[in-house]
Design a protein around this motif. Structure first.
Motif, short mmCIF file in Angstrom:
data_model
loop_
_atom_site.label_atom_id
_atom_site.label_comp_id
_atom_site.label_asym_id
_atom_site.label_seq_id
_atom_site.Cartn_x
_atom_site.Cartn_y
_atom_site.Cartn_z
N VAL A 110 -4.51 -2.92 -0.83
CA VAL A 110 -4.76 -4.35 -0.58
C VAL A 110 -6.12 -4.57 0.06
CG1 VAL A 110 -4.01 -6.35 0.76
CG2 VAL A 110 -2.32 -4.99 -0.48
N PHE A 111 -6.46 -3.78 1.08
CA PHE A 111 -7.69 -4.01 1.84
C PHE A 111 -8.88 -3.17 1.35
CE2 PHE A 111 -4.26 -5.34 4.65
CZ PHE A 111 -4.72 -6.56 5.10
N GLN A 112 -8.63 -2.07 0.65
CA GLN A 112 -9.68 -1.24 0.04
C GLN A 112 -10.85 -0.97 1.01
OE1 GLN A 112 -10.90 -2.60 -3.81
NE2 GLN A 112 -8.81 -2.64 -4.61
N LEU A 235 -11.53 1.36 8.41
CA LEU A 235 -10.46 2.31 8.18
C LEU A 235 -9.62 2.50 9.44
CD1 LEU A 235 -8.99 4.37 6.43
CD2 LEU A 235 -10.69 6.07 7.12
N VAL A 236 -10.28 2.63 10.59
CA VAL A 236 -9.56 2.81 11.85
C VAL A 236 -8.68 1.59 12.15
CG1 VAL A 236 -9.80 3.11 14.34
CG2 VAL A 236 -11.30 4.36 12.80
N GLY A 237 -9.28 0.38 11.98
CA GLY A 237 -8.52 -0.83 12.22
C GLY A 237 -7.34 -0.97 11.29
N LEU A 238 -7.53 -0.61 10.01
CA LEU A 238 -6.44 -0.69 9.05
C LEU A 238 -5.33 0.28 9.41
CD1 LEU A 238 -5.32 -1.85 6.41
CD2 LEU A 238 -6.60 -0.07 5.17
N PHE A 239 -5.70 1.49 9.85
CA PHE A 239 -4.69 2.48 10.23
C PHE A 239 -3.88 2.00 11.43
CE2 PHE A 239 -3.78 6.57 12.58
CZ PHE A 239 -2.66 6.87 11.84
N TYR A 240 -4.56 1.49 12.44
CA TYR A 240 -3.85 1.00 13.62
C TYR A 240 -2.97 -0.20 13.26
CZ TYR A 240 -5.96 3.89 17.28
OH TYR A 240 -6.32 4.95 18.09
N GLY A 241 -3.50 -1.12 12.44
CA GLY A 241 -2.71 -2.29 12.06
C GLY A 241 -1.50 -1.91 11.24
N THR A 242 -1.67 -0.98 10.30
CA THR A 242 -0.55 -0.54 9.46
C THR A 242 0.52 0.16 10.30
OG1 THR A 242 -2.08 -0.25 7.61
CG2 THR A 242 0.09 0.77 7.41
N TYR A 321 -1.18 8.01 7.83
CA TYR A 321 -2.55 8.52 7.82
C TYR A 321 -2.87 9.24 6.51
CZ TYR A 321 -6.24 11.94 8.81
OH TYR A 321 -7.37 12.73 8.75
N LEU A 322 -1.95 10.05 6.02
CA LEU A 322 -2.18 10.81 4.80
C LEU A 322 -2.44 9.90 3.61
CD1 LEU A 322 0.40 13.77 4.86
CD2 LEU A 322 -2.09 13.92 4.92
N SER A 323 -1.57 8.91 3.41
CA SER A 323 -1.74 8.04 2.25
C SER A 323 -2.99 7.18 2.38
CB SER A 323 -0.49 7.16 2.06
OG SER A 323 -0.20 6.43 3.24
N LEU A 324 -3.28 6.68 3.58
CA LEU A 324 -4.49 5.90 3.79
C LEU A 324 -5.74 6.74 3.53
CD1 LEU A 324 -3.91 3.75 7.02
CD2 LEU A 324 -4.32 2.91 4.72
N ALA A 325 -5.79 7.93 4.14
CA ALA A 325 -6.98 8.77 4.06
C ALA A 325 -7.23 9.26 2.65
CB ALA A 325 -6.85 9.96 5.01
N ALA A 326 -6.18 9.66 1.93
CA ALA A 326 -6.36 10.20 0.57
C ALA A 326 -6.94 9.14 -0.36
CB ALA A 326 -5.03 10.72 0.04
N VAL A 327 -6.38 7.94 -0.33
CA VAL A 327 -6.86 6.88 -1.22
C VAL A 327 -8.22 6.36 -0.75
CG1 VAL A 327 -6.33 4.64 -2.26
CG2 VAL A 327 -4.50 6.28 -1.84
N TYR A 328 -8.46 6.35 0.56
CA TYR A 328 -9.78 5.95 1.07
C TYR A 328 -10.87 6.87 0.52
CZ TYR A 328 -13.72 5.39 4.24
OH TYR A 328 -14.99 5.21 4.76
N ILE A 329 -10.61 8.17 0.53
CA ILE A 329 -11.60 9.13 0.00
C ILE A 329 -11.84 8.87 -1.48
CG2 ILE A 329 -11.98 11.57 -0.50
CD1 ILE A 329 -10.49 12.20 2.12
#
Length: 458
Positions: A110-112, A235-242, A321-329
């Motif tokens: 959603v936030f990419q 990315l940090v803000g999205l991780f904390y918010g999620t 963290y895993l799903s966020l980081a993998a797709v972020y990369i």
């Protein structure tokens, strides 16, 4: 004329706020942030203070896990109940992991946050610790948590601090102790007495918690600086918010079905959360968490089996963290990754996320193992987030702690032994009630281990 009824004893006075552990840990965290920000060199020099405290806690983790699991198995009236509790816990862990991974995938799509970075994989060089983590991840098969379950040496499992292997040995030991009957009774009594001694040592170590939190936070801010955090703030803000959404909405919804208010539960564990925040290690709060859960009235065998196992199998924060980081990369390196590819990542992460609790760099190792197994996203891309990983480790640990707390309550309800009225009473008053029935029998006698649980929960 009947004599007047005796007056009810007055409830014990709560300790003043300035004598509570959470106050001093919070003060230490703020002081550490200021020290690292204003005097970075001094903050970096304080690093050994934090690592020494965490090492002192880890020194006690494996004996506490062993003693708690063995005592929990020894307290049940049927070994079948042990297996039933274990299977229910594992089923819930897998469901929780799946929800956390799906939420992470939804948020990053959603936030990419990686869109527009346009990093070329060929320009990313693996160096230092990141290179070592990728190497370890590439060597880990997706079934590693099964093959690593059995230790080559029972002593080695304790020495290396491998919680998963210690649990395996502890369950075997507890089952054997239960089946030998009267022969094992002196050993079972010795386990109870030894528990009181080990938890007294823990009490002494916890007196240094504010000092450890101060050193760890000063080092983090002094070494990495606030600029490192803001450079990848999206990315940090999205991780904390999620993660916050997961705790409040998903875990809050689960506790609501149990009849427990999530905010009261989190407030009850404020000291443990602040300890984790200061040290970036959920292990530092493991013994106190088990004491608090027993203080809520959760049966000892459920706490002893669910919480330590959850530290290896129920890592909700790490899963997000895993799903966020993998797709972020993938987004940052312009790697095409459709729905099918993301579901493939999710299937692998359901396995690679297990069994890594307590390992230094566990998040990076699990991420590297996932990317190496799938092969569609360049593993070298982890260099893009390596600099801010330290700022996300606190959130991972906090979410993991909340997830394992709720998991224990769910398993207790699934077993039909969760006294919701007692839980809510303790959450309102702050006074633990550790003596609970262990089955259809009368309440168990208070043992030294129960008294130390009361002290820990306070």
């Amino acid at each position: 004329m009947a004599p007047p009824a005796p007056a009810a004893p007055a409830p014990p006075h709560a300790r003043p706020w300035n004598r509570q552990l959470y106050f001093w840990v919070l003060t230490a965290i703020v002081s550490g942030i200021l020290t690292g920000w204003l005097w970075p060199a001094a903050g970096v020099a304080l690093g050994p203070v934090g690592t020494t405290f965490v090492a002192a806690i880890k020194m006690l983790i494996t004996p506490i896990v062993f003693l708690t699991v063995v005592a929990g198995i020894g307290s049940v009236d049927s070994l079948g109940r042990v297996g039933r509790v274990g299977l229910k816990a594992l089923a819930y862990f897998q469901a929780g992991t799946l929800l956390a991974l799906l939420l992470g995938l939804l948020a990053v799509n959603v936030f990419q946050p990686g869109a527009g970075v346009h990093a070329h994989p060929g320009d990313l060089r693996l160096e230092g610790d990141a290179a070592q983590y990728v190497k370890e991840g590439a060597d880990r098969s997706w079934w590693h948590f099964l093959t690593d379950l059995v230790p080559t040496s029972s002593v080695g499992a304790f020495a290396e601090g491998n919680i998963l292997q210690v649990i395996f040995f502890s369950v075997l030991f507890g089952v054997a102790l239960k089946t030998v009957g009267p022969t094992g009774e002196p050993i079972a009594d010795g386990v109870t007495r030894l528990s009181a001694v080990v938890f007294k040592i823990l009490h002494y170590v916890m007196l240094a918690a504010p000092i450890g939190a101060f050193g760890a936070m000063a080092y983090t801010i002094g070494k990495y600086g606030v600029s490192t955090l803001t450079s990848l703030g999206r990315l940090v803000g999205l991780f904390y918010g999620t993660s916050l959404l997961f705790v409040v909405v998903i875990l809050g919804g689960i506790t609501a079905l149990l009849g427990v208010n999530i905010f009261r539960l989190l407030r009850h564990l404020r000291e443990e959360f602040l300890l984790v925040l200061g040290t970036s290690s959920s292990e530092s709060a493991l013994p106190r968490l088990m004491g608090k859960l027993e203080g809520l009235g959760v049966r000892r065998d459920i706490v002893g089996l669910t919480v330590p196992t959850g530290y290896s199998f129920n890592l909700d924060g790490s899963s997000i963290y895993l799903s966020l980081a993998a797709v972020y990369i993938a987004q940052a390196t312009d790697t095409p990754l459709g729905i099918g590819g993301q579901l493939g990542l999710l299937a692998v992460m359901l396995l690679t996320s297990k069994g890594s609790g307590g390992i230094t760099g566990a998040g990076f190792i699990a991420l590297a193992a996932t990317l190496s197994t799938v092969g569609t996203v360049p593993a070298a891309g982890i260099m893009l987030i390596f600099g801010i990983d330290k700022f996300m480790s606190e959130c991972r640990a906090l979410t993991n702690l909340a997830g394992n707390t709720v998991a224990t309550l769910v398993v207790a309800r699934w077993e039909g032994v969760l006294d919701t009225a007692r839980v809510n009473r303790v959450l309102r008053t702050g006074r633990p009630e550790p003596d609970v029935p262990e089955g259809p029998e009368a309440p168990r006698k208070s043992a030294p281990a129960d008294r130390r649980t009361d002290r820990l929960a306070r």
